[in-house]
Design a protein around this motif. Structure first.
Motif, short mmCIF file in Angstrom:
data_model
loop_
_atom_site.label_atom_id
_atom_site.label_comp_id
_atom_site.label_asym_id
_atom_site.label_seq_id
_atom_site.Cartn_x
_atom_site.Cartn_y
_atom_site.Cartn_z
N ARG A 323 0.85 -1.21 0.00
CA ARG A 323 0.00 0.00 0.00
C ARG A 323 0.88 1.25 0.00
O ARG A 323 0.63 2.20 -0.74
N ASP A 324 1.89 1.24 0.86
CA ASP A 324 2.81 2.39 0.93
C ASP A 324 3.52 2.61 -0.40
O ASP A 324 3.80 3.74 -0.79
N LEU A 325 3.82 1.50 -1.08
CA LEU A 325 4.51 1.60 -2.37
C LEU A 325 3.64 2.33 -3.39
O LEU A 325 4.14 3.16 -4.17
N ALA A 326 2.34 2.05 -3.38
CA ALA A 326 1.42 2.74 -4.30
C ALA A 326 1.42 4.24 -4.01
O ALA A 326 1.41 5.07 -4.94
N ASP A 327 1.44 4.61 -2.72
CA ASP A 327 1.51 6.03 -2.36
C ASP A 327 2.83 6.64 -2.82
O ASP A 327 2.88 7.79 -3.29
N TYR A 328 3.91 5.89 -2.67
CA TYR A 328 5.24 6.40 -3.00
C TYR A 328 5.39 6.68 -4.50
O TYR A 328 6.02 7.66 -4.90
N VAL A 329 4.80 5.81 -5.30
CA VAL A 329 4.88 5.97 -6.76
C VAL A 329 4.34 7.34 -7.18
O VAL A 329 4.92 8.02 -8.02
N VAL A 330 3.24 7.76 -6.55
CA VAL A 330 2.65 9.07 -6.91
C VAL A 330 3.19 10.21 -6.06
O VAL A 330 3.01 11.37 -6.41
N ALA A 331 3.88 9.87 -4.96
CA ALA A 331 4.47 10.92 -4.12
C ALA A 331 5.57 11.67 -4.88
O ALA A 331 5.92 12.79 -4.52
N ARG A 332 6.09 11.02 -5.94
CA ARG A 332 7.11 11.70 -6.76
C ARG A 332 6.55 12.95 -7.43
O ARG A 332 7.30 13.79 -7.93
N LEU A 333 5.22 13.07 -7.44
CA LEU A 333 4.59 14.22 -8.11
C LEU A 333 4.52 15.45 -7.21
O LEU A 333 4.20 16.54 -7.67
N THR A 334 4.80 15.30 -5.91
CA THR A 334 4.65 16.44 -5.00
C THR A 334 5.95 17.19 -4.84
O THR A 334 7.02 16.67 -5.13
#
Length: 334
Positions: A323-334
């Motif tokens: 689950r955290d990995l899914a968040d991390y993939v899109v966290a690159r956008l912030t």
């Protein structure tokens, strides 16, 4: 579980720490199977790419899904190695097709050796991957990974015709992304559940997780090409623009373009007539139509879909890491 797990900060690092022993076995099997008694260039070329770094995300997904489904046998290592060989083979072929000179900050194999070596070594790795699949003794696993290999090739061929055609819409873009990126993610997660003998609902959930994660991953990559940090992404801003690749931000801007804007996109993407200041103008059009923000919203939606899929999987420390990995993939956008 490795003692380093708690010290790791990023989700893929925590995953790598938790799966350290399994990953060591994968690396050993990869080194063993990329050897060639008669053609020393094969391990030379393969080692250049395999040992260039990279997160090894795809094989870790197979190890993680097998483990969280309770698998205790040896074949998750074979399958993770298979996934990495397929991925490496596609990278070798992609760099030839794209005429790339750099990958992960290093010269590409086709630049250091030649196109023939890259293509043929890629073929060798595909063949090795099928040998590894067969050793598991599971026809279902063979079916999933063979289909993924075909889907990847299909996606790459579709991209050849779609990438520079303004008629390419979001539906076609998604087919390309599902082919060239998400197919291997979803196969990697699905076979982990299959080899572990998980029930069908869990296997389906793991497939959905991998599919949505792969789509989010690629959308983020495409978005960062127009607004990322070159030091972080390993690419220069606008590489896709210069290579005339019609990715999601541009597709969204083209869909809202007036006649003058459409003529601009036809010139720079379809005709390849790019001039000084064109990238800046392209960026201004993406901004004007909110294409970057809309693309970001799509990436976040797919990440949310990936996390939601895991609700059907039993609780496990690895489930939380995924689950955290899914968040991390899109966290690159912030």
């Amino acid at each position: 579980m490795s003692l380093d797990t708690a010290a790791a900060t990023k989700p893929h690092e925590r995953l790598a720490a938790y799966l350290a022993e399994d990953m060591e076995a994968v690396n050993g099997l990869i080194r063993d199977r990329m050897a060639s008694e008669h053609a020393p260039r094969i391990p030379e070329v393969t080692a250049h790419l395999v040992e260039a770094g990279g997160k090894r995300l795809r094989p870790m997904l197979t190890l993680a899904t097998a483990r969280l489904c309770g698998y205790e046998g040896p074949y998750h290592v074979h399958l993770a190695s298979t996934v990495e060989f397929i991925h490496t083979a596609t990278l070798l072929h992609d760099d030839v097709v794209d005429e790339s000179n750099q990958r992960r900050g290093r010269p590409t194999a086709n630049l250091l050796w030649d196109n023939k070596s890259s293509v043929l070594v890629g073929d060798y790795l595909f063949a090795r991957s099928f040998q590894l699949m067969v050793e598991t003794g599971s026809l279902r696993v063979l079916d999933i990974l063979a289909n993924a290999a075909a889907t990847i090739a299909e996606g790459e061929v579709l991209q050849l015709s779609a990438a520079q055609d303004l008629a390419t819409d979001e539906e076609i873009y998604l087919k390309v992304v599902r082919g060239k990126t998400a197919a291997l993610f979803s196969a990697a997660t699905e076979v982990g559940g299959v080899i572990a003998g998980a029930d069908e609902a869990q296997i389906r959930a793991l497939f959905t997780y991998g599919d949505a994660l792969g789509i989010a991953f690629q959308i983020v990559d495409d978005l960062l090409d127009y607004g990322g940090d070159a030091a972080q992404t390993g690419k220069n801003v606008g590489d896709d623009f210069r290579e005339r690749k019609l990715t999601l931000p541009v597709i969204k801007a083209v869909a809202q373009a007036d006649e003058t804007e459409r003529a601009f996109w036809q010139r720079v993407i379809e005709k390849g007539d790019q001039r000084e200041g064109d990238l800046e103008h392209a960026l201004s059009l993406l901004d004007k139509h909110g294409a970057m923000e809309a693309t970001r919203a799509d990436a976040l939606a797919y990440a949310a879909q990936a996390k939601a899929a895991l609700d059907a999987v039993q609780p496990h420390p690895l489930t939380d890491m995924l689950r955290d990995l899914a968040d991390y993939v899109v966290a690159r956008l912030t």
